[in-house]
Write an enzyme that holds these catalytic residues in place. Structure first.
Site, PDB file in Angstrom:
ATOM      1  N   CYS A 125      10.490  -4.889 -25.958  1.00 57.79           N
ATOM      2  CA  CYS A 125       9.708  -4.632 -27.156  1.00 57.79           C
ATOM      3  C   CYS A 125      10.584  -4.637 -28.412  1.00 57.79           C
ATOM      4  O   CYS A 125      10.980  -5.704 -28.866  1.00 57.79           O
ATOM      5  CB  CYS A 125       8.920  -3.327 -27.002  1.00 57.79           C
ATOM      6  SG  CYS A 125       7.453  -3.264 -28.061  1.00 57.79           S
TER       7      CYS A 125
ATOM      8  N   HIS B 223       5.728  -4.311 -22.184  1.00 50.21           N
ATOM      9  CA  HIS B 223       6.237  -3.115 -21.490  1.00 50.21           C
ATOM     10  C   HIS B 223       6.126  -3.258 -19.977  1.00 50.21           C
ATOM     11  O   HIS B 223       5.095  -2.916 -19.386  1.00 50.21           O
ATOM     12  CB  HIS B 223       5.460  -1.885 -21.949  1.00 50.21           C
ATOM     13  CG  HIS B 223       5.738  -1.479 -23.352  1.00 50.21           C
ATOM     14  ND1 HIS B 223       6.595  -0.445 -23.686  1.00 50.21           N
ATOM     15  CD2 HIS B 223       5.304  -1.987 -24.526  1.00 50.21           C
ATOM     16  CE1 HIS B 223       6.654  -0.324 -25.008  1.00 50.21           C
ATOM     17  NE2 HIS B 223       5.875  -1.257 -25.536  1.00 50.21           N
TER      18      HIS B 223
ATOM     19  N   GLU C 195       7.494  -1.481 -17.740  1.00 49.93           N
ATOM     20  CA  GLU C 195       7.470  -0.195 -17.026  1.00 49.93           C
ATOM     21  C   GLU C 195       6.037   0.292 -16.841  1.00 49.93           C
ATOM     22  O   GLU C 195       5.715   0.945 -15.861  1.00 49.93           O
ATOM     23  CB  GLU C 195       8.307   0.854 -17.760  1.00 49.93           C
ATOM     24  CG  GLU C 195       7.663   1.513 -18.959  1.00 49.93           C
ATOM     25  CD  GLU C 195       7.531   0.588 -20.145  1.00 49.93           C
ATOM     26  OE1 GLU C 195       6.715   0.883 -21.043  1.00 49.93           O
ATOM     27  OE2 GLU C 195       8.237  -0.442 -20.199  1.00 49.93           O
TER      28      GLU C 195
END
Length: 380
Positions: free
Chosen positions: A264, A354, A356
Site C-alpha cells: 500500500c 492488503h 494480510e
C-alpha cells in the site's frame, strides 16, 4: 475534533460536504464535531478492521453496506490499539448486536473512543455524490456542535486537505518492538511502520519470520542494525509525495539489494524511490471486493484496498531505473490503476492492496510466500 460520550439516542446530526451538500440524520457514536476527508468503503464485513486501520487516519468513512454493527465489537479483531477513522457514516445501524464474541455494541465503542458519527442518512446518495464529485473534506456535527449551515460549511472548508498531508509518523509506533516467529525462526525482517496493521507481522511470523517493527523515523542504520534478511515497508495514511524520509531509506535498501516488500503506502514509496510520480485518485479504492490481476501469472484476485493515491508508472513496458528494470506486476481491473511493482534485476516488489486482509479475502496471501522465496534465494 470535539466530542462528548453522552448517549446519542435521537440526537440530531448533520453531515456537511465542502461543496455545500448536506445530509441530516441522527448522531451515532460520540456527539460533537469532527472533520476529515469523506471516502466510502464497499466492504460488507470487517468493519472493526476498517475502523482500526491506521491508514484511515483523518478520513470520515462512509459505509456503502446499509446494515452496520450487526456483530457488535469484540476484543480480538482490531488491527491496532485504537479506532483511527475521523468519523463514521452508516445508514441503518444494528439495534442489537448478535455474535458470540461480541462484548459491546459498535455505537458504544465509537462513543467510548470519542468517534463522532452519523446514522439514518441515504449513504447510497452520498456515495454516488462522492463518485461523481470526488473525495472531499467533510464535517459531522451533532448536539451542541450544530450551527447554521453557513457556519458549519465554513468550518469544513477551514479543515486541512489530504493532499500534501504527512501523516505516517502520527500513527506509527514510537518505539521499536519485535513480533517473534511462530515455530522455528527462519528469517529476520525489519519492518518500517508507516501505519502497519497488526495482522501484517502476524502473517510473516506464521512463516517463521521474526519481525522487528521500527518507527517511521527509522534510518537505514536502524534498519540494518537488526541484521535483516529482508526489509518491509507498511501501509499508512497521507500523501506519498510528502514521504521523503522513507523514500531515502528505501533507496539505501535498494542499493544494497536486500530483499524488499512493500504494501500500500509501501508500494507508493517504492514507486517514488524508483523515480515514478504519484497522484491522488478521484475517490480512491476502499473495501474488500476489488478485482486485481497478477500480470506475472494472469490470475485475478479479489483483494482488500484502502488507498487514495496511486503510482504513475507505464503499464505497457518495463522501465529502466537506477536500480534496474521495473514492471507493473499487478493492475486493478476496474480502472487500470497500478496495483503492484516488481524489479526484474534484484529482489524487490510491492503491491498497492492488503494481502494480510484479516477480514478477508485471502486470495493474495501468497505474496508473503513470495517474499520468503526472495529471502531464500538471496541466502542461497
Amino acid at each position: 475534533m470535539t466530542t462528548s460520550t453522552q448517549g446519542t439516542g435521537k440526537v440530531p446530526a448533520v453531515l456537511v460536504l465542502e461543496d455545500g451538500r448536506t445530509f441530516r440524520g441522527r448522531a451515532y457514536g460520540a456527539v460533537g464535531a469532527t472533520f476529515g476527508e469523506a471516502v466510502f468503503s464497499t466492504g460488507m464485513t470487517g468493519y472493526q478492521e476498517t475502523l482500526t486501520d491506521p491508514s484511515y487516519h483523518r478520513q470520515v468513512v462512509v459505509m456503502t453496506a446499509p446494515h452496520v454493527g450487526n456483530t457488535g465489537v469484540n476484543d480480538e479483531d482490531p488491527e491496532s490499539g485504537r479506532i483511527w477513522v475521523a468519523g463514521y457514516v452508516v445508514r441503518d445501524p444494528a439495534r442489537i448486536p448478535s455474535n458470540w464474541r461480541s462484548r459491546r455494541s459498535l455505537d458504544e465503542e465509537l462513543a467510548r473512543q470519542g468517534v463522532v458519527g452519523i446514522s439514518g442518512i441515504d449513504t447510497r446518495a452520498l456515495t454516488r455524490h462522492l463518485r461523481e464529485r470526488g473525495a472531499m473534506r467533510v464535517g459531522i456535527f451533532s448536539g451542541d456542535a450544530l450551527g447554521d449551515d453557513a457556519a458549519m460549511l465554513a468550518e469544513v472548508r477551514r479543515a486541512p486537505e489530504m493532499k500534501g498531508a504527512d501523516l505516517s509518523a502520527e500513527v506509527a509506533t514510537k518505539e521499536a518492538y519485535v513480533v517473534p516467529a511462530i515455530g522455528e525462526k527462519r528469517f529476520t525482517v525489519a519492518a518500517v511502520d508507516l501505519g502497519i496493521k497488526g495482522m501484517t507481522p502476524h502473517r510473516m511470523a506464521e512463516r517463521g519470520i521474526e519481525v522487528h517493527v521500527l518507527p517511521a523515523t527509522a534510518t537505514a542504520e536502524d534498519v540494518y542494525a537488526v541484521e535483516p534478511d529482508g526489509v518491509f515497508f507498511s501501509n499508512g495514511p497521507g500523501d506519498p509525495a510528502t514521504a521523503d524520509h522513507p523514500v531515502s531509506v528505501m533507496r539505501e535498501v535498494l542499493s544494497r539489494k536486500t530483499p524488499l516488500f512493500g504494501i500500500c503506502f509501501g508500494n507508493q514509496i517504492l514507486g517514488r524511490a524508483l523515480g515514478f510520480g504519484t497522484y491522488k485518485l478521484k475517490y480512491g479504492h476502499r473495501g474488500i471486493n476489488q478485482p486485481v490481476q497478477d500480470r506475472t501469472t494472469g490470475k485475478v484476485e479479489v483483494t482488500a484496498h484502502n488507498h487514495g493515491f496511486a503510482v504513475d508508472a507505464p503499464l505497457d513496458a518495463a522501465t529502466d531505473t537506477p536500480y534496474g528494470r521495473v514492471e507493473v506486476s499487478h493492475v486493478c481491473l476496474n480502472d487500470d490503476v497500478v496495483e503492484g511493482l516488481q524489479l526484474l534485476d534484484q529482489p524487490a516488489f510491492s503491491v498497492q492492496y492488503h494481502p494480510e486482509a484479516a477480514a478477508g479475502p485471502h486470495d493474495a496471501a501468497y505474496l508473503f510466500d513470495r517474499f520468503v522465496s526472495l529471502m531464500e534465494g538471496q541466502r542461497a
